[in-house]
Motif scaffolding. Structure first.
Motif, PDB file in Angstrom:
ATOM      1  N   PRO A 116      -4.087   3.101  -1.924  1.00 10.08           N
ATOM      2  CA  PRO A 116      -3.908   4.589  -2.550  1.00 10.08           C
ATOM      3  C   PRO A 116      -3.039   4.587  -4.166  1.00 10.08           C
ATOM      4  O   PRO A 116      -2.376   4.016  -3.957  1.00 10.08           O
TER       5      PRO A 116
ATOM      6  N   THR B 222       1.078   7.806  -2.283  1.00 11.78           N
ATOM      7  CA  THR B 222       0.200   6.496  -3.160  1.00 11.78           C
ATOM      8  C   THR B 222       1.578   5.989  -3.734  1.00 11.78           C
ATOM      9  O   THR B 222       2.283   6.602  -4.073  1.00 11.78           O
TER      10      THR B 222
ATOM     11  N   SER C 250       0.739   4.355   3.314  1.00 13.44           N
ATOM     12  CA  SER C 250      -0.756   4.852   2.897  1.00 13.44           C
ATOM     13  C   SER C 250      -1.585   5.494   3.929  1.00 13.44           C
ATOM     14  O   SER C 250      -2.922   6.995   3.599  1.00 13.44           O
TER      15      SER C 250
END
Length: 173
Positions: free
Chosen positions: A148, A114, A104
């Motif tokens: 994320p 992600t 990430s």
């Protein structure tokens, strides 16, 4: 050192790893060795045969141009991280979280990665916390909040953010 170990033919501009990864250490594109299939390489050998050194050399040569990380899955750190909540964590889940955290932060071509499905899977596993209260599950899920995720639906907000779902029309993506 790579020359001394015979790694140069594997790691060079036209070497095995450049063709397997589709990009040379300098960043130039290379024809893929395997075609459209996903590559898998299994390194085997006894202790001291150079598996770790080769993988660190791949990381060192390619990581500036490709998202490459090196994790020692046998490290006790992952077992230690899993120990406080054995019903909701394992060494395997902790290795996955570490890989996601590292990927990430990738700043190269295409940007960072992600992992929305990983987050969902870890959240399901988190329901196995020893104290199965909603608060305990929420606290375990909060550990993964830093991973994320792409927000797939504008009308959805993570429960851990404290935000209420918006009043966007149904079917909005």
């Amino acid at each position: 050192m790579c020359d001394d170990l015979g790694f140069e033919r594997l790691l060079g501009e036209e070497g095995f790893f450049a063709r397997m990864l589709g990009r040379s250490p300098s960043g130039a594109g290379r024809a893929l060795l395997y075609g459209p299939d996903v590559p898998v390489v299994l390194l085997t050998g006894g202790p001291g045969m150079g598996k770790g050194r080769l993988l660190r050399a791949v990381r060192d040569r390619f990581a500036t141009k490709l998202p490459v990380i090196y994790l020692d899955c046998g490290s006790p750190v992952y077992t230690d991280r899993a120990e406080p909540e054995p019903g909701a964590r394992s060494a395997a889940t902790e290795v996955l979280v570490e890989a996601a955290r590292r990927l990430s932060t990738w700043q190269g071509t295409g940007g960072s990665f992600t992992f929305p499905r990983l987050f969902a899977g870890l959240a399901m596993i988190a329901t196995g916390v020893a104290d199965g209260t909603p608060e305990a599950v929420a606290a375990e899920v909060e550990r993964y909040a830093e991973l994320p995720q792409r927000q797939r639906f504008r009308a959805w907000a993570p429960a851990t953010s404290g935000a209420a779902p918006s009043s966007a029309p149904s079917g909005t993506c």
